[in-house]
Scaffold this active site. Structure first.
Site, PDB file in Angstrom:
ATOM      1  N   GLY A  11      -1.287  21.111  89.941  1.00  0.00           N
ATOM      2  CA  GLY A  11      -0.152  20.485  90.620  1.00  0.00           C
ATOM      3  C   GLY A  11      -0.597  19.499  91.680  1.00  0.00           C
ATOM      4  CG  PHE A  12       1.432  16.751  95.235  1.00  0.00           C
ATOM      5  CD1 PHE A  12       0.577  15.681  95.474  1.00  0.00           C
ATOM      6  CD2 PHE A  12       2.279  17.172  96.255  1.00  0.00           C
ATOM      7  CE1 PHE A  12       0.561  15.049  96.712  1.00  0.00           C
ATOM      8  CE2 PHE A  12       2.273  16.534  97.488  1.00  0.00           C
ATOM      9  CZ  PHE A  12       1.410  15.479  97.718  1.00  0.00           C
ATOM     10  CG  ASP A  32      -0.950  24.270  86.466  1.00  0.00           C
ATOM     11  OD1 ASP A  32      -1.031  23.888  87.640  1.00  0.00           O
ATOM     12  OD2 ASP A  32       0.076  24.141  85.762  1.00  0.00           O
ATOM     13  CB  THR A  36       5.983  21.138  87.434  1.00  0.00           C
ATOM     14  OG1 THR A  36       5.367  22.208  88.144  1.00  0.00           O
ATOM     15  CG2 THR A  36       7.385  21.538  87.006  1.00  0.00           C
ATOM     16  CG  ASN A 107       1.284  39.346  86.405  1.00  0.00           C
ATOM     17  OD1 ASN A 107       1.537  40.551  86.416  1.00  0.00           O
ATOM     18  ND2 ASN A 107       1.782  38.517  85.491  1.00  0.00           N
ATOM     19  CE1 TYR A 153       9.729  26.403  95.142  1.00  0.00           C
ATOM     20  CE2 TYR A 153      10.846  25.849  97.196  1.00  0.00           C
ATOM     21  CZ  TYR A 153       9.690  25.893  96.432  1.00  0.00           C
ATOM     22  OH  TYR A 153       8.503  25.441  96.956  1.00  0.00           O
ATOM     23  CE  LYS A 157       7.171  28.888  96.332  1.00  0.00           C
ATOM     24  NZ  LYS A 157       5.724  28.958  96.032  1.00  0.00           N
ATOM     25  CE1 TYR A 167       1.447  44.400  94.844  1.00  0.00           C
ATOM     26  CE2 TYR A 167      -0.943  44.638  94.738  1.00  0.00           C
ATOM     27  CZ  TYR A 167       0.295  44.700  94.119  1.00  0.00           C
ATOM     28  OH  TYR A 167       0.376  45.057  92.799  1.00  0.00           O
ATOM     29  NE  ARG A 194       8.616  17.452  95.393  1.00  0.00           N
ATOM     30  CZ  ARG A 194       7.543  18.222  95.497  1.00  0.00           C
ATOM     31  NH1 ARG A 194       7.463  19.095  96.482  1.00  0.00           N
ATOM     32  NH2 ARG A 194       6.545  18.127  94.646  1.00  0.00           N
TER      33      ARG A 194
HETATM   34  N1  UDP Z   1      17.163  12.878  98.705  1.00  0.00           N
HETATM   35  C1  UDP Z   1      17.769  11.641  98.683  1.00  0.00           C
HETATM   36  N2  UDP Z   1      17.541  10.822  97.609  1.00  0.00           N
HETATM   37  C2  UDP Z   1      16.730  11.168  96.577  1.00  0.00           C
HETATM   38  C3  UDP Z   1      16.099  12.432  96.606  1.00  0.00           C
HETATM   39  C4  UDP Z   1      16.342  13.261  97.679  1.00  0.00           C
HETATM   40  O1  UDP Z   1      18.504  11.279  99.608  1.00  0.00           O
HETATM   41  O2  UDP Z   1      16.582  10.351  95.652  1.00  0.00           O
HETATM   42  C5  UDP Z   1      17.390  13.751  99.874  1.00  0.00           C
HETATM   43  C6  UDP Z   1      17.741  15.195  99.533  1.00  0.00           C
HETATM   44  O3  UDP Z   1      19.143  15.334  99.356  1.00  0.00           O
HETATM   45  C7  UDP Z   1      17.241  15.914 100.760  1.00  0.00           C
HETATM   46  C8  UDP Z   1      16.024  15.104 101.186  1.00  0.00           C
HETATM   47  O4  UDP Z   1      16.178  13.821 100.586  1.00  0.00           O
HETATM   48  O5  UDP Z   1      18.190  15.889 101.797  1.00  0.00           O
HETATM   49  C9  UDP Z   1      14.704  15.693 100.734  1.00  0.00           C
HETATM   50  O6  UDP Z   1      14.831  15.980  99.368  1.00  0.00           O
HETATM   51  P1  UDP Z   1      13.631  16.434  98.458  1.00  0.00           P
HETATM   52  O7  UDP Z   1      14.177  16.566  97.075  1.00  0.00           O
HETATM   53  O8  UDP Z   1      12.465  15.537  98.653  1.00  0.00           O
HETATM   54  O9  UDP Z   1      13.170  17.854  98.989  1.00  0.00           O
HETATM   55  P2  UDP Z   1      13.856  19.053  99.789  1.00  0.00           P
HETATM   56  O10 UDP Z   1      13.406  18.870 101.185  1.00  0.00           O
HETATM   57  O11 UDP Z   1      15.344  18.969  99.682  1.00  0.00           O
HETATM   58  O12 UDP Z   1      13.305  20.249  99.114  1.00  0.00           O
END
Ligand code: UDP
Length: 319
Positions: A11-12, A32, A36, A107, A153, A157, A167, A194
């Site tokens: 991942g990233f 992995d 994603t 696991n 999510y 978490k 644990y 994101r």
């Molecule tokens: N957001 C936005 N435009 C986009 C994608 C995300 O305005 O194209 C907003 C989203 O609604 C949130 C913030 O940016 O308020 C951060 O979103 P992201 O999906 O990066 O991660 P989050 O912090 O919500 O997990």
């Protein structure tokens, strides 16, 4: 030299984390399922004798044998970075996201217990939900909607933190919990979904930047090199956590969009779209604990980090 199992290493954050382990001489087994993660991230280290990639799902019953391999490898540390992390990615895989946080964490904890290995869990600022305490300090127990879309999510978490602490209490396992706040930088997938990747790629293409809601919501963005340095400080130190690992510099999404347009010299406009359900209004880490217990704090400003990120995205879809 230590031997580490890194789940989610394609991942990233995982790929940057493994870069640092390899550079300091550790032996790394990366596991992995590439749901994603990115195959190219596993190929970057393919010529390293101290690196092995196992394509497998940490939720599978046979995961222990798969990661140990024919040599029955033992681990000094198990690092759990495996999960979809972008809202569109985890909303597209709701059950898998709950599974990797629950069964996958269980696991991996078992493997750590059998080896008396240190266990590092990548948790998240999402455990605070839509926070009523600002900035968020580790003692705040959060405001999560347990039946909302994002709960797949958030609650996964939260369960992962709970079983990790169980644990530690039951078996004396040596655990570390990081609460990761919004992290960005090279190697995020172009289709990650994101805000950082969306805005930068939109700006580079001259397309409108899609602000969800009115853009008054805030986030605090941490450059990936800082994030990885924080995770390594936690892994190598004595503080079990949970510890917030993030950058406390808070910006509105509106201001962030304007900064991206400025730094890319883009002619893009801004388009306002619907705000997703349960989108947190505010997010900013209190990093007092990280500063005092780990001697860590972020060093890269948002402007510098974004410039590096934009340069990387200009040349490659993987940065
Ligand atoms: N957001 C936005 N435009 C986009 C994608 C995300 O305005 O194209 C907003 C989203 O609604 C949130 C913030 O940016 O308020 C951060 O979103 P992201 O999906 O990066 O991660 P989050 O912090 O919500 O997990």
């Amino acid at each position: 030299m230590a031997t580490l199992l890194v789940a989610g290493g394609a991942g990233f954050i995982g790929s940057h984390f493994i870069d640092r382990l390899i550079a300091r001489g550790d032996q790394v087994i990366c596991v992995d399922d590439l749901s994603t993660g990115t195959r190219e991230h596993t190929e970057m280290h393919a010529d390293q004798p101290r690196y092995r990639f196992v394509e497998a799902d940490v939720c599978d019953g046979g995961i222990e044998a798969a990661v140990r391999g024919s040599g029955s490898m033992r681990f000094d540390a198990v690092v759990h970075l495996a999960s979809p992390a972008s809202p569109p990615a985890y909303l597209a895989r709701p059950i898998e996201t709950l599974e990797v946080g629950s069964r996958g964490t269980h696991n991996l904890l078992e493997i750590a217990r059998l080896d008396s290995a240190r266990f590092l869990l990548a948790s998240t600022s999402e455990v605070y939900g839509d926070p009523l305490v600002h900035p968020q300090v580790e003692t705040y127990t959060g405001n999560v909607n347990p039946i909302g879309e994002r709960s797949v999510y958030d609650e996964a978490k939260r369960f992962a933190e709970a079983i990790t602490m169980a644990y530690a209490r039951t078996y004396g396992l040596d655990v570390r919990i990081a609460r990761i706040f919004n992290t960005y930088g090279p190697r995020m997938r172009a289709d990650d979904g994101r805000v950082v990747t969306n805005f930068v790629y939109q700006a580079l293409a001259g397309d409108p930047l899609t602000i969800f809601g009115d853009g008054s919501q805030t986030r605090s963005f941490c450059y990936v090199d800082d994030e990885v340095a924080g995770l390594l400080a936690l892994l190598g130190g004595d503080e079990p956590g949970p510890v917030n690992i993030g950058n406390p510099h808070e910006v509105t999404i509106r201001a962030f969009a304007e900064l991206v347009i400025e730094l890319t010299n883009s002619r893009s406009t801004i388009e306002f779209c619907e705000l997703p359900a349960d989108d947190p209004h505010l997010r900013q880490p209190d990093i007092t604990l990280a500063r005092e217990a780990l001697g860590w704090e972020p060093l890269v400003t948002l402007r510098d980090g974004l410039q590096r990120t934009i340069a990387a995205y200009r040349t490659s879809s993987l940065g």
